[in-house]
Design a protein around this motif. Structure first.
Motif, mmCIF file in Angstrom:
data_model
loop_
_atom_site.group_PDB
_atom_site.id
_atom_site.type_symbol
_atom_site.label_atom_id
_atom_site.label_comp_id
_atom_site.label_asym_id
_atom_site.label_seq_id
_atom_site.Cartn_x
_atom_site.Cartn_y
_atom_site.Cartn_z
ATOM 1 N N SER A 210 0.678 -1.145 -0.166
ATOM 2 C CA SER A 210 0.048 -0.065 0.011
ATOM 3 C C SER A 210 0.836 1.395 0.078
ATOM 4 C CB SER A 210 -0.804 -0.227 1.278
ATOM 5 O OG SER A 210 -1.550 1.287 1.391
ATOM 6 N N VAL A 211 0.592 2.282 -0.424
ATOM 7 C CA VAL A 211 1.278 3.593 -0.641
ATOM 8 C C VAL A 211 0.981 4.228 0.732
ATOM 9 C CG1 VAL A 211 0.810 3.956 -3.139
ATOM 10 C CG2 VAL A 211 -0.992 4.629 -1.301
ATOM 11 N N VAL A 212 0.130 3.847 1.513
ATOM 12 C CA VAL A 212 0.090 4.519 2.701
ATOM 13 C C VAL A 212 1.464 3.976 3.742
ATOM 14 C CG1 VAL A 212 -1.228 4.392 5.139
ATOM 15 C CG2 VAL A 212 -2.658 4.229 2.843
ATOM 16 N N ASN A 213 1.908 3.043 3.257
ATOM 17 C CA ASN A 213 2.861 2.513 4.154
ATOM 18 C C ASN A 213 4.430 3.007 3.645
ATOM 19 O OD1 ASN A 213 1.589 1.206 6.227
ATOM 20 N ND2 ASN A 213 1.128 -0.463 4.628
ATOM 21 N N GLY A 214 4.476 3.583 2.424
ATOM 22 C CA GLY A 214 5.771 4.205 2.364
ATOM 23 C C GLY A 214 6.041 3.850 0.567
ATOM 24 N N PHE A 215 7.066 4.114 0.119
ATOM 25 C CA PHE A 215 7.641 3.918 -1.036
ATOM 26 C C PHE A 215 8.711 2.757 -1.390
ATOM 27 C CE2 PHE A 215 10.054 7.539 0.280
ATOM 28 C CZ PHE A 215 11.443 7.168 0.366
ATOM 29 N N GLU A 216 9.078 2.248 -0.348
ATOM 30 C CA GLU A 216 10.167 1.328 -0.227
ATOM 31 C C GLU A 216 9.961 -0.190 -0.843
ATOM 32 O OE1 GLU A 216 12.044 2.033 3.397
ATOM 33 O OE2 GLU A 216 13.577 3.270 2.517
ATOM 34 N N SER A 217 8.621 -0.668 -0.748
ATOM 35 C CA SER A 217 8.213 -1.884 -0.674
ATOM 36 C C SER A 217 8.230 -2.144 -2.088
ATOM 37 C CB SER A 217 6.816 -2.153 -0.319
ATOM 38 O OG SER A 217 6.297 -3.457 -0.720
ATOM 39 N N ILE A 218 8.908 -3.380 -2.687
ATOM 40 C CA ILE A 218 9.165 -3.646 -3.951
ATOM 41 C C ILE A 218 8.566 -5.384 -4.013
ATOM 42 C CG2 ILE A 218 10.721 -4.324 -5.308
ATOM 43 C CD1 ILE A 218 12.493 -2.221 -4.830
ATOM 44 N N ALA A 219 8.973 -6.414 -3.124
ATOM 45 C CA ALA A 219 8.294 -7.587 -3.429
ATOM 46 C C ALA A 219 7.247 -7.810 -2.461
ATOM 47 C CB ALA A 219 9.547 -8.639 -2.893
ATOM 48 N N GLY A 220 6.983 -7.072 -1.398
ATOM 49 C CA GLY A 220 5.678 -7.320 -0.751
ATOM 50 C C GLY A 220 5.910 -6.597 0.840
ATOM 51 N N GLN A 221 5.099 -6.996 1.668
ATOM 52 C CA GLN A 221 5.117 -6.383 3.047
ATOM 53 C C GLN A 221 5.079 -7.690 4.112
ATOM 54 O OE1 GLN A 221 2.623 -3.193 3.741
ATOM 55 N NE2 GLN A 221 2.836 -3.236 6.066
ATOM 56 N N ILE A 222 5.563 -7.694 5.199
ATOM 57 C CA ILE A 222 5.338 -8.449 6.170
ATOM 58 C C ILE A 222 5.086 -7.457 7.464
ATOM 59 C CG2 ILE A 222 6.423 -10.061 7.823
ATOM 60 C CD1 ILE A 222 8.103 -11.261 5.486
ATOM 61 N N ASN A 223 3.751 -7.576 7.789
ATOM 62 C CA ASN A 223 3.527 -6.800 9.044
ATOM 63 C C ASN A 223 3.116 -7.799 10.182
ATOM 64 O OD1 ASN A 223 2.333 -4.321 10.424
ATOM 65 N ND2 ASN A 223 0.342 -5.270 10.447
ATOM 66 N N THR A 224 3.661 -7.400 11.511
ATOM 67 C CA THR A 224 3.527 -8.031 12.509
ATOM 68 C C THR A 224 2.489 -7.160 13.445
ATOM 69 O OG1 THR A 224 5.437 -7.054 13.673
ATOM 70 C CG2 THR A 224 5.524 -9.215 12.438
ATOM 71 N N GLU A 225 1.633 -7.784 14.022
ATOM 72 C CA GLU A 225 0.769 -7.211 14.986
ATOM 73 C C GLU A 225 1.143 -7.717 16.387
ATOM 74 O OE1 GLU A 225 -1.507 -4.967 14.903
ATOM 75 O OE2 GLU A 225 -1.476 -4.518 12.949
ATOM 76 N N LEU A 226 1.580 -6.764 17.209
ATOM 77 C CA LEU A 226 1.842 -7.315 18.515
ATOM 78 C C LEU A 226 0.899 -7.690 19.616
ATOM 79 C CD1 LEU A 226 4.933 -4.669 18.938
ATOM 80 C CD2 LEU A 226 5.109 -7.147 18.074
ATOM 81 N N VAL A 227 1.156 -8.487 20.589
ATOM 82 C CA VAL A 227 0.235 -8.516 21.405
ATOM 83 C C VAL A 227 -0.214 -7.571 22.220
ATOM 84 C CG1 VAL A 227 0.609 -11.071 21.893
ATOM 85 C CG2 VAL A 227 1.764 -9.111 23.381
ATOM 86 N N LYS A 228 -1.731 -7.178 22.535
ATOM 87 C CA LYS A 228 -2.234 -6.114 23.246
ATOM 88 C C LYS A 228 -2.247 -6.223 24.845
ATOM 89 C CE LYS A 228 -3.165 -4.390 18.895
ATOM 90 N NZ LYS A 228 -2.712 -5.649 18.272
ATOM 91 N N PRO A 229 -2.038 -5.132 25.609
ATOM 92 C CA PRO A 229 -2.126 -5.287 27.238
ATOM 93 C C PRO A 229 -3.800 -5.758 27.478
ATOM 94 C CG PRO A 229 -0.839 -3.389 26.590
ATOM 95 C CD PRO A 229 -1.561 -3.914 25.227
ATOM 96 N N THR A 230 -4.629 -5.246 26.772
ATOM 97 C CA THR A 230 -6.127 -5.620 27.154
ATOM 98 C C THR A 230 -6.614 -6.994 26.627
ATOM 99 O OG1 THR A 230 -6.826 -4.649 24.761
ATOM 100 C CG2 THR A 230 -6.846 -3.191 26.991
#
Length: 750
Positions: A210-230
Motif C-alpha cells: 500500500s502507498v500508505v506505508n511508504g515507497f520502499e516496498s518492492i516484493a511485498g510487505q510483512i506486518n506483525t501485530e503485537l500482543v495487546k495489554p487488554t
C-alpha cells in the motif's frame, strides 16, 4: 479542507464509536462446533456503514436507532439479514451455499488463512500457526510458511535471511503494526530482535504494498501485530531449552491501570554459551550469544469519545561472539592469533499510535503514527571493523472517509522520514543523512461480492532520491463461488545501505569495491550509487472447494519483478565484492502453487511447489542469482485431538522442505583446493513438534529441527587459512549444525 490537512499531520486510524455492536461470524460444523469466518462483510441495510470481520471472525460496527437490519455476507455462503433492535453482542453462523444436505463438512479454525474479499494477496498467520514451531524470534516464524524462504546468511554468525518472491529482506517492507521497523542498520540481524511470543499475528502481502506505508516496498510487505495489554494474558511464561544448550525465557505481565489505561511488561532473554564444531573445521558452527529485550506497552481506550492510543518503549542489548574455537577476544581481537568476531548491538525504540473516529460519522477517522529508533552496532570480523549508528524518525498522518457510500473508501495523508547513518567500514568513514516528505491518496471500491479495487498514488520529495511518484494498484474479482482472481502492479524505490544489508561480506578476505574502485569516504549520496527502482507485477487465483466432504483450497501465484536500476552485489570474482549500478537486465520471476486440505477433523495438510527464475546482468555476463534454488517443495501436516472438558488435548506438527540445486558464485580463479562446483547438492530437511495441552493455563512442547541431520560439511572456504586470500564464509546453502532438539513449557493466567 485546510483543517483536515493540518489534522493529518498529528493524528491515526483505528475505529471506535459511541454506540456500537460487536460480535463474531462463524460457520457451524457437523459436530455443532463453530469456526470463525475472517473477511466476512457486515453492514446496515440501506446505509453507508459497514465492517469486515478480522482473522478471528470478530467485528465491531457503529449503531444508531434507525438501523434495524444488519446484513452478513461472505463469498460462498448464504447472505443473511438480522433484525436488531438495540446494541448487543451478536454471534451468527452462516451456511455454505455449496453445502448439500447429504454431505457432512468437517472443519476447524485455520491457523493460516487467505481472504477471498481483499484486493491485495494477503496471508493471515495467527498465533496458533506460530506455535507450530519453536518460533523463538521473528526470523524463525516462517518455518511453516511456504511463501517465505528462510536460509542462513553465512557460516559463522547464525543469522537467518528471509526471501519473498526470490528477493531478500531489503526489498520487503517489514513493519510492526504498519510502522517500518527492519530497515537500514537493522537489516542483517533485526528479525531476531522481535521475540515470537510478542507477535499476535502476521500479515504477509505479496507484490506491491500500500502507498500508505511508504515507497520502499518492492516484493511485498510483512506486518506483525503485537500482543495487546487488554487482550493478552495477565501472566504468560514461556521457557525453552535446546540440545545445543540454547536457553530462552519470555515473561508477559499485563494489568489494567484504570478504566481507560492498560499496560504490559514484556521481557525476553536468551543465551547460548556452548561452542560447537560438528564438522571439525576449527570454527564454531553457531555463535555464542546473549540477548536482553524489554518492552513496555501502554494502551489507552475511550470508546465513548472514539479515542485509542498505543505507546511502546523498547530496549535491546544483544551480543554475539563467533569464529575459531581457540579465539579469545581478550587477547586475539583484531589480530592474526586466531580468527574471531564480536557483534554488539544496543537499540532503543519508542513509538506512538493515536486514533480518533467521529462517533457521529463512524466512517471518518484520523490517525497519527510516529516512531523513533536509535540503533548502535559495534562489530569486527577477523581484521575487518564495521560500526554503524543509525538514528531514525518516522511520522505518518492518515485520514479515512468514504465517497457517497461505504463501497467507496479513501485514505489520504502525509508522511515524513528521517535517517542519519554514521558507518566505519574497515578504515573508511561513511556518513549520510536522508530525509523525505510525501503525500498519498488511496481509493478502494468494494461492492462486497464481485469486485474489490484498491488504487493508490503517492508523491515524495527525497533529499537524495529526488522527487518521484509511486503508483500501486490491486484488484480482486470473484468469477464464481469461493474464488478470488487477483492482479496487482506497482513500483518501489529505495536507497540501499550496501554494507549494513550485506554484513556477511566482512567475514571474508575479499576486497570491497564500489563501482570497481576502492571505497572512498568522499563519495557523495548513498556511496555514490543510484537509487534502486523496480516494478512488480502479479496475478493470483484462489479457489476453495470441498474434497471428499472436507474443505480445501488451491492457490496459483505468479509475480515478476523488473529492476530499472539495482545495486548489483557481485561475488563472481572470488577475491572481490563489487557494488555497482545495474547495466542491463535484472528480474525475478516467481511461480507458486499451494494446496490446503482439511483431510479430516483436526488434521490439516498443506503443500506447495515454488519455481524461481532470477537473473541479473553482472560484469561477467547474465547469470542466475547465487544460492537461490530454482525449485522448492514444501509439505506441512498438523493434527489436533479433540479438547476435553478440561481443555486437555494433543497437537502434532511436521514440516518438510526440499530445495533444489543452487548456483555457487564463481570460484574458478581460486587454487584447486579452494574451488567449488557450479551447483550445490539438493537439500531436504524435516522439522516436527508435539505439544501436550494440559489445560487452558499450562502446556509443554517437544520438537526437533533438521531431524534428517542434513549438514553442509565444509561451509567455510579456506577454513584452514582464515587470514589467507581464499577465506570465505558466504557459500552457505543448507544447515551447518545438523539435528537439534528442544523442549519448553507455556504457562498463562487469563
Amino acid at each position: 479542507m485546510k483543517n483536515i490537512i493540518y489534522i493529518l499531520i498529528f493524528l491515526p486510524m483505528l475505529v471506535f464509536s459511541q454506540d456500537k455492536i460487536e460480535g463474531i461470524i462463524v460457520e457451524i460444523t457437523d459436530q455443532k462446533n463453530t469456526i470463525p469466518l475472517p473477511g466476512a462483510n457486515v453492514y446496515w441495510l440501506n446505509s453507508t456503514v459497514g465492517a469486515t470481520t478480522d482473522i478471528d471472525g470478530k467485528f465491531s460496527i457503529s449503531y444508531q436507532r434507525e438501523f434495524t437490519k444488519l446484513v452478513v455476507s461472505y463469498v460462498g455462503y448464504k447472505t443473511d439479514t438480522l433484525l436488531v433492535s438495540s446494541p448487543k453482542y451478536i454471534k451468527h453462523a452462516l451456511k455454505s451455499t455449496s453445502e448439500l444436505d447429504e454431505i457432512t463438512v468437517n472443519s476447524r479454525k485455520q491457523a493460516t488463512s487467505k481472504s477471498y474479499m481483499q484486493s491485495a494477496n494477503v496471508m493471515f498467520v495467527s498465533s496458533d500457526e506460530l506455535l507450530k514451531a519453536a518460533c523463538c524470534n521473528l526470523s524463525e516464524s516462517f518455518e511453516t510458511n511456504p511463501s517465505i524462504d528462510v536460509n542462513f546468511a553465512d557460516a559463522v554468525t547464525g543469522t537467518r535471511q528471509i526471501k519473498m518472491l526470490g528477493l531478500t529482506s531489503p526489498y520487503i517492507l517489514i513493519t510492526a503494526e504498519n510502522i517500518p521497523t527492519i530497515r537500514g542498520a537493522s537489516q542483517a540481524y533485526g528479525l531476531s530482535f522481535t521475540p515470537g511470543t510478542w507477535v499476535e499475528s502476521i500479515q504477509i502481502t505479496k507484490g506491491a504494498g500500500s502507498v500508505v506505508n511508504g515507497f520502499e516496498s518492492i516484493a511485498g510487505q510483512i506486518n506483525t501485530e503485537l500482543v495487546k495489554p487488554t487482550t493478552d494474558n495477565k501472566l504468560f511464561v514461556n521457557l525453552y531449552g535446546a540440545s545445543s544448550e540454547r536457553m530462552e525465557a519470555n515473561v508477559h505481565l499485563n494489568t489494567k491501570v484504570s478504566e481507560k489505561w492498560s499496560t504490559g511488561l514484556y521481557l525476553h532473554g536468551n543465551s547460548h554459551d556452548k561452542k560447537h564444531d560438528v564438522n571439525d573445521d576449527g570454527f564454531m558452527d553457531m555463535p555464542i550469544y546473549k540477548q536482553i529485550n524489554f518492552m513496555n506497552r501502554w494502551q489507552y481506550t475511550d470508546p465513548e469519545k472514539g479515542f485509542v492510543s498505543f505507546i511502546n518503549l523498547n530496549y535491546l542489548d544483544d551480543s554475539k561472539q563467533t569464529g575459531q574455537l581457540s579465539f579469545n577476544p581478550d587477547t586475539d581481537k583484531l589480530t592474526t592469533n586466531a580468527w574471531g568476531s564480536e557483534i554488539d548491538t544496543r537499540r532503543f525504540d519508542v513509538s506512538v499510535k493515536s486514533g480518533y473516529v467521529n462517533p457521529n460519522i463512524p466512517w471518518q477517522s484520523i490517525g497519527f503514527q510516529t516512531a523513533f529508533s536509535s540503533h548502535k552496532q559495534n562489530s569486527y570480523f577477523g581484521l575487518n571493523t564495521y560500526d554503524i549508528l543509525h538514528n531514525s524518525l518516522y511520522i505518518n498522518g492518515i485520514y479515512n472517509s468514504i465517497i457517497s457510500d461505504s463501497r467507496h473508501k479513501i485514505k489520504t495523508g502525509i508522511s515524513y522520514t528521517y535517517d542519519h547513518y554514521d558507518e566505519l567500514v574497515v578504515t573508511e568513514d561513511f556518513e549520510r543523512t536522508e530525509s523525505s516528505i510525501g503525500a498519498f491518496f488511496e481509493y478502494n471500491f468494494d461492492n462486497l461480492e464481485d469486485l474489490n479495487l484498491t488504487a493508490g498514488l503517492r508523491i515524495d520529495r527525497h533529499n537524495v532520491l529526488g522527487t518521484f511518484v509511486t503508483p500501486r494498484v490491486h484488484v480482486r474479482y470473484t468469477p464464481w463461488e469461493k474464488s478470488a482472481l487477483r492482479a496487482s502492479f506497482g513500483s518501489g524505490k529505495r536507497s540501499a545501505s550496501i554494507f549494513a544489508e550485506n554484513q556477511n561480506i566482512f567475514a571474508t578476505s575479499r576486497t570491497l569495491l564500489i563501482d570497481g574502485s576502492a571505497p572512498l569516504g568522499s563519495l557523495k549520496g548513498a556511496y555514490g550509487l543510484d537509487p534502486e527502482v523496480a516494478w512488480n507485477y502479479g496475478v493470483s487465483f484462489l479457489q476453495g472447494f470441498n474434497l471428499f466432504g472436507n474443505k480445501a483450497d488451491i492457490t496459483f501465484d505468479y509475480y515478476r519483478t523488473d529492476f530499472q536500476n539495482q545495486i548489483v552485489v557481485d561475488y563472481e570474482n572470488p577475491q572481490q565484492v563489487n557494488f555497482y549500478n545495474l547495466d542491463g537486465e535484472s528480474y525475478a520471476n516467481s511461480f507458486q502453487v499451494e494446496l490446503n486440505y482439511n483431510v479430516f477433523e483436526g488434521f490439516d495438510f498443506r503443500t506447495a511447489y515454488k519455481f524461481y527464475d532470477i537473473k541479473t546482468q553482472y560484469n561477467s555476463g547474465k547469470l542466475e542469482k547465487p544460492l537461490t534454488p530454482k525449485h522448492r517443495i514444501f509439505v506441512n501436516m498438523s493434527y489436533e485431538t479433540k479438547k476435553t472438558e478440561s481443555f486437555s488435548h494433543w497437537k502434532f506438527d511436521v514440516t518438510y522442505n526440499w530445495l533444489g540445486e543452487q548456483r555457487f558464485a564463481s570460484t574458478a580463479s581460486n587454487p584447486i583446493q579452494y574451488q567449488l562446483p557450479e551447483y550445490t547438492p539438493t537439500v531436504g530437511t524435516l522439522n516436527a513438534q508435539i505439544t501436550k495441552v494440559f489445560s487452558e493455563k499450562f502446556e509443554v512442547y517437544l520438537g526437533g529441527e533438521n531431524m534428517t541431520n542434513v549438514r553442509q560439511n565444509h561451509p567455510i572456504l579456506g577454513a584452514d587459512d582464515p587470514f589467507g586470500a581464499n577465506f570465505d564464509t558466504t557459500f552457505v546453502y543448507g544447515p551447518i549444525f545438523g539435528s537439534m532438539y528442544y523442549a519448553g513449557l507455556r504457562f498463562k493466567i487469563k
